[in-house]
Design a protein around this motif. Structure first.
Motif, PDB file in Angstrom:
ATOM      1  N   PRO A 108      11.571  14.605  13.351  1.00  0.00           N
ATOM      2  CA  PRO A 108      12.640  13.617  13.536  1.00  0.00           C
ATOM      3  C   PRO A 108      13.735  13.780  12.473  1.00  0.00           C
ATOM      4  N   ILE A 109      14.895  13.259  12.762  1.00  0.00           N
ATOM      5  CA  ILE A 109      16.010  13.283  11.806  1.00  0.00           C
ATOM      6  C   ILE A 109      15.917  12.028  10.942  1.00  0.00           C
ATOM      7  N   VAL A 110      15.908  12.236   9.618  1.00  0.00           N
ATOM      8  CA  VAL A 110      15.741  11.107   8.695  1.00  0.00           C
ATOM      9  C   VAL A 110      16.736  11.218   7.542  1.00  0.00           C
ATOM     10  N   SER A 111      16.911  10.119   6.850  1.00  0.00           N
ATOM     11  CA  SER A 111      17.568  10.141   5.535  1.00  0.00           C
ATOM     12  C   SER A 111      16.482  10.451   4.523  1.00  0.00           C
ATOM     13  N   SER A 112      16.569  11.621   3.883  1.00  0.00           N
ATOM     14  CA  SER A 112      15.450  12.105   3.086  1.00  0.00           C
ATOM     15  C   SER A 112      15.216  11.291   1.826  1.00  0.00           C
ATOM     16  N   THR A 113      16.257  10.651   1.295  1.00  0.00           N
ATOM     17  CA  THR A 113      16.098   9.865   0.071  1.00  0.00           C
ATOM     18  C   THR A 113      16.759   8.503   0.250  1.00  0.00           C
ATOM     19  N   ILE A 114      15.997   7.470  -0.037  1.00  0.00           N
ATOM     20  CA  ILE A 114      16.502   6.095   0.030  1.00  0.00           C
ATOM     21  C   ILE A 114      16.196   5.440  -1.307  1.00  0.00           C
ATOM     22  N   THR A 115      17.180   4.798  -1.896  1.00  0.00           N
ATOM     23  CA  THR A 115      17.028   4.194  -3.221  1.00  0.00           C
ATOM     24  C   THR A 115      17.126   2.675  -3.131  1.00  0.00           C
ATOM     25  N   TYR A 116      16.195   2.017  -3.817  1.00  0.00           N
ATOM     26  CA  TYR A 116      16.210   0.562  -3.935  1.00  0.00           C
ATOM     27  C   TYR A 116      16.172   0.184  -5.407  1.00  0.00           C
ATOM     28  N   CYS A 117      16.727  -0.962  -5.722  1.00  0.00           N
ATOM     29  CA  CYS A 117      16.550  -1.533  -7.044  1.00  0.00           C
ATOM     30  C   CYS A 117      15.260  -2.348  -7.040  1.00  0.00           C
ATOM     31  N   GLN A 118      14.611  -2.362  -8.181  1.00  0.00           N
ATOM     32  CA  GLN A 118      13.328  -3.045  -8.284  1.00  0.00           C
ATOM     33  C   GLN A 118      13.443  -4.500  -7.836  1.00  0.00           C
ATOM     34  N   ASN A 119      12.455  -4.894  -7.021  1.00  0.00           N
ATOM     35  CA  ASN A 119      12.292  -6.270  -6.535  1.00  0.00           C
ATOM     36  C   ASN A 119      13.381  -6.723  -5.562  1.00  0.00           C
ATOM     37  N   THR A 120      14.180  -5.775  -5.048  1.00  0.00           N
ATOM     38  CA  THR A 120      15.118  -6.149  -3.993  1.00  0.00           C
ATOM     39  C   THR A 120      14.393  -6.101  -2.641  1.00  0.00           C
ATOM     40  N   THR A 121      15.010  -6.658  -1.615  1.00  0.00           N
ATOM     41  CA  THR A 121      14.395  -6.713  -0.289  1.00  0.00           C
ATOM     42  C   THR A 121      14.635  -5.398   0.451  1.00  0.00           C
ATOM     43  N   ALA A 122      13.563  -4.753   0.861  1.00  0.00           N
ATOM     44  CA  ALA A 122      13.662  -3.487   1.588  1.00  0.00           C
ATOM     45  C   ALA A 122      13.588  -3.746   3.093  1.00  0.00           C
ATOM     46  N   VAL A 123      14.087  -2.801   3.869  1.00  0.00           N
ATOM     47  CA  VAL A 123      14.027  -2.899   5.331  1.00  0.00           C
ATOM     48  C   VAL A 123      13.117  -1.790   5.852  1.00  0.00           C
ATOM     49  N   ALA A 124      12.687  -1.952   7.101  1.00  0.00           N
ATOM     50  CA  ALA A 124      11.802  -0.963   7.708  1.00  0.00           C
ATOM     51  C   ALA A 124      12.492   0.400   7.778  1.00  0.00           C
ATOM     52  N   LEU A 125      11.721   1.464   7.555  1.00  0.00           N
ATOM     53  CA  LEU A 125      12.264   2.816   7.617  1.00  0.00           C
ATOM     54  C   LEU A 125      12.680   3.157   9.047  1.00  0.00           C
ATOM     55  N   THR A 126      13.621   4.069   9.166  1.00  0.00           N
ATOM     56  CA  THR A 126      14.099   4.493  10.485  1.00  0.00           C
ATOM     57  C   THR A 126      14.124   6.014  10.564  1.00  0.00           C
ATOM     58  N   ALA A 127      14.054   6.520  11.791  1.00  0.00           N
ATOM     59  CA  ALA A 127      14.168   7.959  12.045  1.00  0.00           C
ATOM     60  C   ALA A 127      14.673   8.136  13.469  1.00  0.00           C
ATOM     61  N   SER A 128      15.379   9.236  13.717  1.00  0.00           N
ATOM     62  CA  SER A 128      15.881   9.538  15.068  1.00  0.00           C
ATOM     63  C   SER A 128      14.887  10.473  15.744  1.00  0.00           C
ATOM     64  N   GLY A 129      14.220   9.961  16.777  1.00  0.00           N
ATOM     65  CA  GLY A 129      13.237  10.775  17.482  1.00  0.00           C
ATOM     66  C   GLY A 129      12.590   9.961  18.581  1.00  0.00           C
ATOM     67  N   THR A 130      11.597  10.550  19.240  1.00  0.00           N
ATOM     68  CA  THR A 130      10.920   9.943  20.389  1.00  0.00           C
ATOM     69  C   THR A 130       9.450   9.739  20.053  1.00  0.00           C
ATOM     70  N   ASN A 131       8.942   8.563  20.408  1.00  0.00           N
ATOM     71  CA  ASN A 131       7.524   8.264  20.179  1.00  0.00           C
ATOM     72  C   ASN A 131       7.144   8.559  18.730  1.00  0.00           C
ATOM     73  N   LEU A 132       7.844   7.881  17.819  1.00  0.00           N
ATOM     74  CA  LEU A 132       7.636   8.127  16.390  1.00  0.00           C
ATOM     75  C   LEU A 132       6.247   7.676  15.954  1.00  0.00           C
ATOM     76  N   LEU A 133       5.698   8.442  14.987  1.00  0.00           N
ATOM     77  CA  LEU A 133       4.441   8.090  14.336  1.00  0.00           C
ATOM     78  C   LEU A 133       4.654   8.191  12.825  1.00  0.00           C
ATOM     79  N   TRP A 134       4.254   7.140  12.119  1.00  0.00           N
ATOM     80  CA  TRP A 134       4.491   7.064  10.675  1.00  0.00           C
ATOM     81  C   TRP A 134       3.186   7.284   9.921  1.00  0.00           C
ATOM     82  N   TYR A 135       3.292   8.041   8.827  1.00  0.00           N
ATOM     83  CA  TYR A 135       2.125   8.395   8.013  1.00  0.00           C
ATOM     84  C   TYR A 135       2.423   8.157   6.536  1.00  0.00           C
ATOM     85  N   THR A 136       1.341   8.062   5.757  1.00  0.00           N
ATOM     86  CA  THR A 136       1.469   7.980   4.299  1.00  0.00           C
ATOM     87  C   THR A 136       1.084   9.291   3.622  1.00  0.00           C
ATOM     88  N   THR A 137       0.683  10.283   4.414  1.00  0.00           N
ATOM     89  CA  THR A 137       0.321  11.587   3.859  1.00  0.00           C
ATOM     90  C   THR A 137       1.045  12.677   4.642  1.00  0.00           C
TER      91      THR A 137
END
Length: 397
Positions: A108-137
């Motif tokens: 999928p097409i993604v933004s490879s690096t996303i930066t947050y400041c500590q303790n700010t509110t984050a939003v769900a990750l996004t990617a451009s693709g079909t039938n996406l599956l998300w992993y931690t590894t």
């Protein structure tokens, strides 16, 4: 059943029986087709339900093999296989198995690096693709169709991975690095800062980015220009400074500026008088952290109390200041007067008497005369002695 006899000289003999059996051509094996694989997936040997199976790469002709083929999945596309069964020596028609290899989809097409400041509110990750599956590894594990929401409580970087599935084939995983940077800290400052009253102050400093200066801990409008404290009035004033980074404006650091009053000059006794070549004592002054000088202004003071020299007659001025809370006060003057030693009184060096005559008091020309019986030491008297004439000889006064 067919019968056959033979005839010889002895006539026709008995008949032999020939049984001719016609077996049915078996049906094609039972197969599942098409068989689908994703590119580079692990394939299994093909299967068919039948007896005496023979496998072919063509619908007719060729030589069949009894070994079940395992399809290759390295190249996308379709490959056909054929299989027959043989029953009672009769080979039946060939069944067709189409093996379809589907190309692996791109990640999928993604933004490879996303930066947050500590303790700010984050939003769900996004990617451009079909039938996406998300992993931690990066490999393995079980994918989730729900996009994760990164945690921003801890500073550091965390990788998330996402694949897409097209035609039931899962792509490689794209990596999204979530970087959590620390919230903007207060600038680094030096506090407290001390000035003496009416001295020249310099602009305040702090180590940070895009500094803003305030006169209150909260609220107000910051200034990009560092303030220069006033030293006209004694007391303490608090200044505040913040810095602004990628994570916005941080908390304010406090700088306390204290203006101390200049102390009074030390209390001294002046003048101090010595006779020439007399033994002098260290000078003294009543004060704190005394500094001694040879000039009324300027020069470098010393903490060691001076002892005046009495070798030369005349007057010498010494100066002394005191320092309280880092502020040096004005200098007091101590004048040391060294009076030249007087000459010996004028006398008649030799006085002669006849034995038992009446002597008179000795005399000398001078001021505040003191009479002694020895050349050094002893205690002088202001009463001139009257020599005794009872004994012949010489006596020195």
């Amino acid at each position: 059943i067919y019968y056959v006899s033979q005839t010889t000289t002895c006539g026709e003999g008995p008949r032999a029986a020939i049984t001719v059996t016609v077996n049915a051509t078996p049906a094609s094996p039972s197969v599942v087709s098409p068989v689908a694989y994703c590119q580079n997936a692990t394939s299994s040997p093909l299967s068919a339900t039948g007896t005496g199976l023979l496998w072919y790469s063509t619908p007719t002709g060729g030589g069949g093999v009894s070994s079940t083929p395992t399809p290759s999945t390295t190249t996308p596309g379709s490959v056909t296989y054929y299989v027959s069964q043989t029953i009672n020596g009769c080979e039946g028609p060939r069944a067709l198995i189409v093996v379809t290899i589907t190309a692996t989809p791109a990640a999928p097409i993604v933004s490879s690096t996303i930066t947050y400041c500590q303790n700010t509110t984050a939003v769900a990750l996004t990617a451009s693709g079909t039938n996406l599956l998300w992993y931690t590894t990066a490999t393995g594990g079980t994918g989730s169709a729900t996009a994760p929401i990164p945690s921003t409580t801890t500073v550091g970087s965390t990788n998330y991975y996402v694949s897409q599935a097209i035609n039931s084939c899962e792509s490689p995983r794209a990596t999204i690095t979530i970087t959590v940077i620390a919230s903007t800290p207060a600038p680094t400052v030096t506090s407290p800062i001390t000035y003496c009253q009416n001295t020249t102050a310099t602009a305040l400093t702090a180590t940070g980015t895009s500094l803003l200066w305030y006169n209150t801990l909260t609220g107000g409008t910051g200034s990009g220009t560092a303030p220069t404290p006033s030293t006209t009035t004694t007391g303490s004033t608090i200044y505040y400074v913040s810095q602004t980074t990628t994570c916005g404006e941080g908390p304010r650091a406090a700088i306390t500026v204290t203006v101390n009053a200049r102390p009074a000059a030390p209390s001294v006794v002046s003048p101090v008088a010595y006779c020439q070549n007399a033994t002098a004592s260290q000078l003294s002054a009543s004060g704190t952290n005394l500094l001694w000088y040879s000039t009324p202004t300027g020069g470098g003071g010393v903490a060691t109390t001076p002892t005046p020299s009495t070798t030369t007659s005349g007057s010498v001025a010494y100066y002394v200041s005191q320092t309280i809370n880092g502020c040096e006060g004005p200098r007091s003057s101590i004048v040391v007067n060294v009076t030249a030693s007087p000459t010996a009184p004028t006398v008649t060096g030799t006085v002669s008497y006849c034995r038992n005559t009446t002597a008179t008091q000795l005399s000398a020309t001078g001021t505040n005369l003191l009479w002694y019986t020895n050349a050094t030491g002893g205690t002088g008297t202001s009463i001139a002695p009257t020599p005794s004439t009872t004994t012949v000889g010489s006596t020195i006064y």
